[in-house]
Every structure is written in structure tokens, then in C-alpha cells.
Scaffold this motif. Sequence first.
Motif, PDB file in Angstrom:
ATOM      1  N   THR A   1      12.015  -9.585   2.119  1.00 37.43           N
ATOM      2  CA  THR A   1      12.377  -8.753   0.961  1.00 37.43           C
ATOM      3  C   THR A   1      13.842  -8.314   1.005  1.00 37.43           C
ATOM      4  O   THR A   1      14.325  -7.695   0.073  1.00 37.43           O
ATOM      5  CB  THR A   1      11.509  -7.484   0.886  1.00 37.43           C
ATOM      6  OG1 THR A   1      11.839  -6.628   1.986  1.00 37.43           O
ATOM      7  CG2 THR A   1      10.028  -7.811   0.872  1.00 37.43           C
TER       8      THR A   1
ATOM      9  N   GLU B   1      -3.453  -6.561   1.510  1.00 37.73           N
ATOM     10  CA  GLU B   1      -3.620  -5.200   1.017  1.00 37.73           C
ATOM     11  C   GLU B   1      -2.609  -4.263   1.656  1.00 37.73           C
ATOM     12  O   GLU B   1      -2.392  -4.319   2.868  1.00 37.73           O
ATOM     13  CB  GLU B   1      -5.010  -4.670   1.347  1.00 37.73           C
ATOM     14  CG  GLU B   1      -6.112  -5.276   0.529  1.00 37.73           C
ATOM     15  CD  GLU B   1      -7.445  -4.616   0.838  1.00 37.73           C
ATOM     16  OE1 GLU B   1      -8.039  -4.056  -0.110  1.00 37.73           O
ATOM     17  OE2 GLU B   1      -7.871  -4.655   2.003  1.00 37.73           O
TER      18      GLU B   1
ATOM     19  N   ARG C   1       3.068 -14.364  -0.145  1.00 34.44           N
ATOM     20  CA  ARG C   1       2.469 -15.549  -0.764  1.00 34.44           C
ATOM     21  C   ARG C   1       3.365 -16.762  -0.538  1.00 34.44           C
ATOM     22  O   ARG C   1       2.891 -17.845  -0.186  1.00 34.44           O
ATOM     23  CB  ARG C   1       2.248 -15.319  -2.261  1.00 34.44           C
ATOM     24  CG  ARG C   1       1.491 -16.467  -2.931  1.00 34.44           C
ATOM     25  CD  ARG C   1       1.268 -16.255  -4.426  1.00 34.44           C
ATOM     26  NE  ARG C   1       0.658 -14.985  -4.733  1.00 34.44           N
ATOM     27  CZ  ARG C   1       1.249 -14.017  -5.446  1.00 34.44           C
ATOM     28  NH1 ARG C   1       2.440 -14.170  -5.936  1.00 34.44           N
ATOM     29  NH2 ARG C   1       0.602 -12.887  -5.690  1.00 34.44           N
TER      30      ARG C   1
ATOM     31  N   ARG D   1       5.039   1.358  -5.093  1.00 35.25           N
ATOM     32  CA  ARG D   1       4.166   0.331  -5.681  1.00 35.25           C
ATOM     33  C   ARG D   1       4.961  -0.957  -5.919  1.00 35.25           C
ATOM     34  O   ARG D   1       4.471  -2.058  -5.645  1.00 35.25           O
ATOM     35  CB  ARG D   1       3.554   0.819  -6.993  1.00 35.25           C
ATOM     36  CG  ARG D   1       2.598  -0.213  -7.592  1.00 35.25           C
ATOM     37  CD  ARG D   1       1.698   0.358  -8.661  1.00 35.25           C
ATOM     38  NE  ARG D   1       0.867   1.452  -8.206  1.00 35.25           N
ATOM     39  CZ  ARG D   1      -0.246   1.313  -7.461  1.00 35.25           C
ATOM     40  NH1 ARG D   1      -0.630   0.134  -7.082  1.00 35.25           N
ATOM     41  NH2 ARG D   1      -0.952   2.355  -7.103  1.00 35.25           N
ATOM     42  N   GLY D   2       6.183  -0.830  -6.404  1.00 25.57           N
ATOM     43  CA  GLY D   2       7.025  -2.008  -6.608  1.00 25.57           C
ATOM     44  C   GLY D   2       7.306  -2.735  -5.305  1.00 25.57           C
ATOM     45  O   GLY D   2       7.299  -3.968  -5.253  1.00 25.57           O
ATOM     46  N   TYR D   3       7.541  -1.978  -4.224  1.00 27.86           N
ATOM     47  CA  TYR D   3       7.798  -2.595  -2.924  1.00 27.86           C
ATOM     48  C   TYR D   3       6.542  -3.301  -2.413  1.00 27.86           C
ATOM     49  O   TYR D   3       6.623  -4.405  -1.856  1.00 27.86           O
ATOM     50  CB  TYR D   3       8.294  -1.557  -1.914  1.00 27.86           C
ATOM     51  CG  TYR D   3       8.764  -2.165  -0.617  1.00 27.86           C
ATOM     52  CD1 TYR D   3       9.838  -3.043  -0.582  1.00 27.86           C
ATOM     53  CD2 TYR D   3       8.120  -1.882   0.577  1.00 27.86           C
ATOM     54  CE1 TYR D   3      10.258  -3.618   0.607  1.00 27.86           C
ATOM     55  CE2 TYR D   3       8.544  -2.442   1.775  1.00 27.86           C
ATOM     56  CZ  TYR D   3       9.607  -3.313   1.786  1.00 27.86           C
ATOM     57  OH  TYR D   3      10.024  -3.883   2.957  1.00 27.86           O
TER      58      TYR D   3
ATOM     59  N   HIS E   1      -2.715  -1.379  -3.016  1.00 31.33           N
ATOM     60  CA  HIS E   1      -2.305  -2.565  -3.767  1.00 31.33           C
ATOM     61  C   HIS E   1      -2.866  -3.797  -3.069  1.00 31.33           C
ATOM     62  O   HIS E   1      -2.765  -3.927  -1.855  1.00 31.33           O
ATOM     63  CB  HIS E   1      -0.772  -2.657  -3.848  1.00 31.33           C
ATOM     64  CG  HIS E   1      -0.321  -3.856  -4.607  1.00 31.33           C
ATOM     65  ND1 HIS E   1      -0.416  -3.954  -5.969  1.00 31.33           N
ATOM     66  CD2 HIS E   1       0.190  -5.030  -4.173  1.00 31.33           C
ATOM     67  CE1 HIS E   1       0.042  -5.126  -6.356  1.00 31.33           C
ATOM     68  NE2 HIS E   1       0.408  -5.802  -5.280  1.00 31.33           N
ATOM     69  N   ARG E   2      -3.455  -4.686  -3.851  1.00 32.14           N
ATOM     70  CA  ARG E   2      -4.061  -5.901  -3.312  1.00 32.14           C
ATOM     71  C   ARG E   2      -3.504  -7.114  -4.044  1.00 32.14           C
ATOM     72  O   ARG E   2      -3.425  -7.119  -5.268  1.00 32.14           O
ATOM     73  CB  ARG E   2      -5.575  -5.823  -3.489  1.00 32.14           C
ATOM     74  CG  ARG E   2      -6.322  -6.909  -2.778  1.00 32.14           C
ATOM     75  CD  ARG E   2      -7.813  -6.637  -2.842  1.00 32.14           C
ATOM     76  NE  ARG E   2      -8.488  -7.623  -2.004  1.00 32.14           N
ATOM     77  CZ  ARG E   2      -9.753  -7.907  -2.099  1.00 32.14           C
ATOM     78  NH1 ARG E   2     -10.514  -7.277  -2.968  1.00 32.14           N
ATOM     79  NH2 ARG E   2     -10.287  -8.812  -1.315  1.00 32.14           N
ATOM     80  N   THR E   3      -3.132  -8.154  -3.279  1.00 30.29           N
ATOM     81  CA  THR E   3      -2.550  -9.372  -3.824  1.00 30.29           C
ATOM     82  C   THR E   3      -3.267 -10.580  -3.247  1.00 30.29           C
ATOM     83  O   THR E   3      -3.488 -10.648  -2.034  1.00 30.29           O
ATOM     84  CB  THR E   3      -1.050  -9.482  -3.436  1.00 30.29           C
ATOM     85  OG1 THR E   3      -0.356  -8.330  -3.894  1.00 30.29           O
ATOM     86  CG2 THR E   3      -0.411 -10.725  -4.011  1.00 30.29           C
TER      87      THR E   3
ATOM     88  N   ARG F   1       4.228  -4.697  -4.227  1.00 32.82           N
ATOM     89  CA  ARG F   1       4.145  -5.943  -5.008  1.00 32.82           C
ATOM     90  C   ARG F   1       5.138  -6.975  -4.490  1.00 32.82           C
ATOM     91  O   ARG F   1       4.821  -8.156  -4.390  1.00 32.82           O
ATOM     92  CB  ARG F   1       4.399  -5.668  -6.482  1.00 32.82           C
ATOM     93  CG  ARG F   1       3.268  -4.983  -7.160  1.00 32.82           C
ATOM     94  CD  ARG F   1       3.534  -4.786  -8.631  1.00 32.82           C
ATOM     95  NE  ARG F   1       2.373  -4.187  -9.241  1.00 32.82           N
ATOM     96  CZ  ARG F   1       2.410  -3.326 -10.226  1.00 32.82           C
ATOM     97  NH1 ARG F   1       3.560  -2.962 -10.748  1.00 32.82           N
ATOM     98  NH2 ARG F   1       1.299  -2.824 -10.709  1.00 32.82           N
TER      99      ARG F   1
ATOM    100  N   GLY G   1       3.859  -8.541  -1.332  1.00 31.94           N
ATOM    101  CA  GLY G   1       2.823  -9.531  -1.646  1.00 31.94           C
ATOM    102  C   GLY G   1       3.413 -10.825  -2.168  1.00 31.94           C
ATOM    103  O   GLY G   1       2.991 -11.922  -1.785  1.00 31.94           O
ATOM    104  N   HIS G   2       4.408 -10.723  -3.035  1.00 36.06           N
ATOM    105  CA  HIS G   2       5.076 -11.912  -3.590  1.00 36.06           C
ATOM    106  C   HIS G   2       5.707 -12.743  -2.473  1.00 36.06           C
ATOM    107  O   HIS G   2       5.524 -13.955  -2.410  1.00 36.06           O
ATOM    108  CB  HIS G   2       6.138 -11.467  -4.608  1.00 36.06           C
ATOM    109  CG  HIS G   2       7.019 -12.570  -5.063  1.00 36.06           C
ATOM    110  ND1 HIS G   2       6.616 -13.511  -5.985  1.00 36.06           N
ATOM    111  CD2 HIS G   2       8.289 -12.885  -4.709  1.00 36.06           C
ATOM    112  CE1 HIS G   2       7.609 -14.371  -6.178  1.00 36.06           C
ATOM    113  NE2 HIS G   2       8.632 -14.008  -5.423  1.00 36.06           N
TER     114      HIS G   2
END
Length: 176
Positions: free
Chosen positions: A61, A135, A170, A159-161, A34-36, A163, A166-167
Motif C-alpha cells: 500500500t 477480514e 488480492r 475503512r478506506g485503508y 471489513h471482508r474482501t 479496502r 484487501g485490493h
Amino acid sequence: MTRLLSTGRSTLSYPDRGATLRQPLPAGYHHLHHRTRIGRGRAAFEAAGSAVTGFRMHRATGATVRADGPAATGARVEIGLGAGPLRITVPCEVVWTTDAPDRAGFAYGTLTGHPECGEESFLVELAADGTVWFEVTAFSRPAAWYTRLAGPLVPLLQRGYARLLGHHLRRLAAAA
């Protein structure tokens, strides 16, 4: 410079130490990439790199983190996920770190007692155009009865974790 812990006494629950540094990832595992986009510029890169290696990104988180300091090769880390009676603590060991002018991050591998078996890396990169990327790369498979029972739900949660990380990263980079 990337540092990889040499083989020796360890209780990692998988044989593929350091495999998130290379491609392809090992067969026989679920793979996650996963890349953000985090932001732009050196300041955003440095803030994001510090948040990743200091575990602030994980804590943002709502996860609890028990570590003696920033990510360091060979360090043991416990991440607490979930809430109430559904909260689990997962033991890991940092297997590599990188601290370069355009890359910062680390990977940890699962220790015996972790509900999954595998490795996960968290890497911040400053691209030539000034864009800062985060990443998450991982390979894992179930190691406990409840993760085997959850089946295809586990990769969706992972995958949700990624994301969510990344959120929050940011936001942490923008606040610096």
C-alpha cells in the motif's frame, strides 16, 4: 493454533488485549469490520497468509514497516503512513497470531504514542467451498489531539485503508 501474549509488562495503550478474537467488540470504541474476497484455493490462501503475516500486504500500500521478521506474538512493529510532512509512524505490538490449516493472520495493538487507541486484526481464511477471504476487524478511539479533531473522518480513512489492503492482497495472492 492461536497464540495470545500473556498479561504482564506492556505499554499497550488500551486494556482490552486480544478482544479482536471475540465478539462483541468492546464498547466505547469505533468498530470496523471489513471482508474482501481474495481468490480461490489452497495456493491463493497460502500466498495471502504469507503476505499478511510477512507484512508484504502493508508494504504494497506504500506503508513502511519496521519489524524484525514476520508477525509474532509480542513483536513490536512500526507502520509509517502518509507522505512528506504528513507522514506519521505508529507503534504497535502483535498481541495474537494464528497459523492453522484454514486461517492465518495476526492482530496488533496500539502502543503509547500511537494516534489511536485500540486493536486491529488481519485474518485470511480458506472457506469450505475453497473461497479465500480476508477480514479486517478493529476497535479504536482517538488518542491524539489531531485524531480527536478529525472526528468522523478517521473511521472513513480506516475503512478506506482496509479496502486498500484487501485490493493489494488480492493482487499479491493472484501473482503467486
